[in-house]
Scaffold this motif. Structure first.
Motif, PDB file in Angstrom:
ATOM      1  N   ASN A  98      35.960  53.883  36.071  1.00  0.00           N
ATOM      2  CA  ASN A  98      35.872  53.734  37.525  1.00  0.00           C
ATOM      3  C   ASN A  98      36.487  52.415  37.999  1.00  0.00           C
ATOM      4  N   ALA A 123      38.404  58.882  44.695  1.00  0.00           N
ATOM      5  CA  ALA A 123      38.221  57.437  44.765  1.00  0.00           C
ATOM      6  C   ALA A 123      38.802  56.889  46.072  1.00  0.00           C
ATOM      7  N   ILE A 136      30.189  50.308  42.565  1.00  0.00           N
ATOM      8  CA  ILE A 136      30.465  50.986  41.298  1.00  0.00           C
ATOM      9  C   ILE A 136      29.168  51.017  40.498  1.00  0.00           C
ATOM     10  N   GLU A 145      29.415  58.938  38.836  1.00  0.00           N
ATOM     11  CA  GLU A 145      30.716  59.547  38.584  1.00  0.00           C
ATOM     12  C   GLU A 145      31.578  59.621  39.841  1.00  0.00           C
ATOM     13  N   LEU A 146      32.874  59.472  39.658  1.00  0.00           N
ATOM     14  CA  LEU A 146      33.833  59.737  40.728  1.00  0.00           C
ATOM     15  C   LEU A 146      34.253  61.197  40.700  1.00  0.00           C
ATOM     16  N   GLN A 150      32.560  63.832  34.885  1.00  0.00           N
ATOM     17  CA  GLN A 150      33.691  62.926  34.668  1.00  0.00           C
ATOM     18  C   GLN A 150      33.968  62.648  33.195  1.00  0.00           C
TER      19      GLN A 150
END
Length: 242
Positions: A98, A123, A136, A145-146, A150
């Motif tokens: 991330n 993102a 973050i 998670e993005l 992930q």
């Protein structure tokens, strides 16, 4: 049999079809590629930049795990009592990934290409909504998670099978396999011999070591502006190099 009966010159007047591979050529080429490269690449795991940075992340995690003096403490110990836990390894990989993704967005205006970066679109949405300073979160849960799932679908997931094939680690991210020693010696020698990668590796390792001993919850969940400048600058240099 004359091959000209089956192959023609490219005709840009033809429109696209729903079936992008009607003859199954992608499957054939993928199979050949697997044989040539001994399953070390796939049709989606073929980007040198993503592979190299993912390798660096695993190198950082490996050094954390093999350092017997380094253990989780403070707030981190409350979440992950032991660094050997699979969940801790997953959390580290997601967190580093991330930081990398957001660093790419921050460096976009300086000429870094974002093509091929998994999770960049989601993102960007969070980046803009947070005025370029998203939080973050550190963890292995969905909230950290993005991308959905992930660890499997992000950059790490794309390169997991090829890296396992090369004996970097096992399916549960064990780096201490007997066959892993020579490949890690070669990989880490490569990282040390490239100044930009060496600086990024050192910055990421120091950052994660401090994270393991965090005394406050806010230290585990930094905003992008809180990420050490040295780590972000080293990441920029490495991205431009690769």
């Amino acid at each position: 049999m004359y091959i000209e009966k089956f192959l023609t010159e490219y005709d840009d007047s033809l429109t696209g079809e729903l079936n992008v591979d009607p003859l199954g050529q992608l499957v054939i080429w993928s199979s050949w590629g697997q044989d040539i490269f001994h399953s070390r690449i796939t049709s989606i795991a073929n980007d040198v930049r993503q592979y190299t940075l993912n390798l660096l992340h695993h190198s950082v995690l490996r050094q954390i795990l093999v350092d017997e003096k380094l253990q989780t403490s403070g707030v981190m110990k409350g979440l992950y009592p032991k660094k050997q836990l699979h969940e801790f390894r997953v959390a580290c990989l997601i967190h580093l990934e991330n930081i990398y993704i957001y660093s790419m967005l921050a460096a976009e205006k300086r000429g870094v290409t974002l093509t091929g970066v998994q999770g960049i679109n989601k993102a960007r949405s969070k980046w803009n909504a947070a005025n370029k300073n998203p939080q973050i979160l550190f963890g292995h849960e969905k909230s950290s998670e993005l991308l959905t799932n992930q660890i499997a679908l992000g950059t790490n997931g794309r390169y997991k099978s090829p890296m396992m094939k090369m004996h970097f680690f096992s399916t549960d991210y064990r780096y201490d396999l007997p066959e892993s020693k020579p490949v890690w010696q070669a990989a880490e020698a490569f990282i040390r011999n490239v100044p930009e990668l060496k600086k990024l590796h050192a910055a990421a390792l120091t950052y994660m070591q401090l994270k393991m001993q965090a005394s406050h919850k806010r230290d585990l969940n930094p905003f992008f502006e809180d990420i050490p400048v040295g780590l972000k600058k080293a990441g920029d240099a490495a991205n431009l190099l690769i």
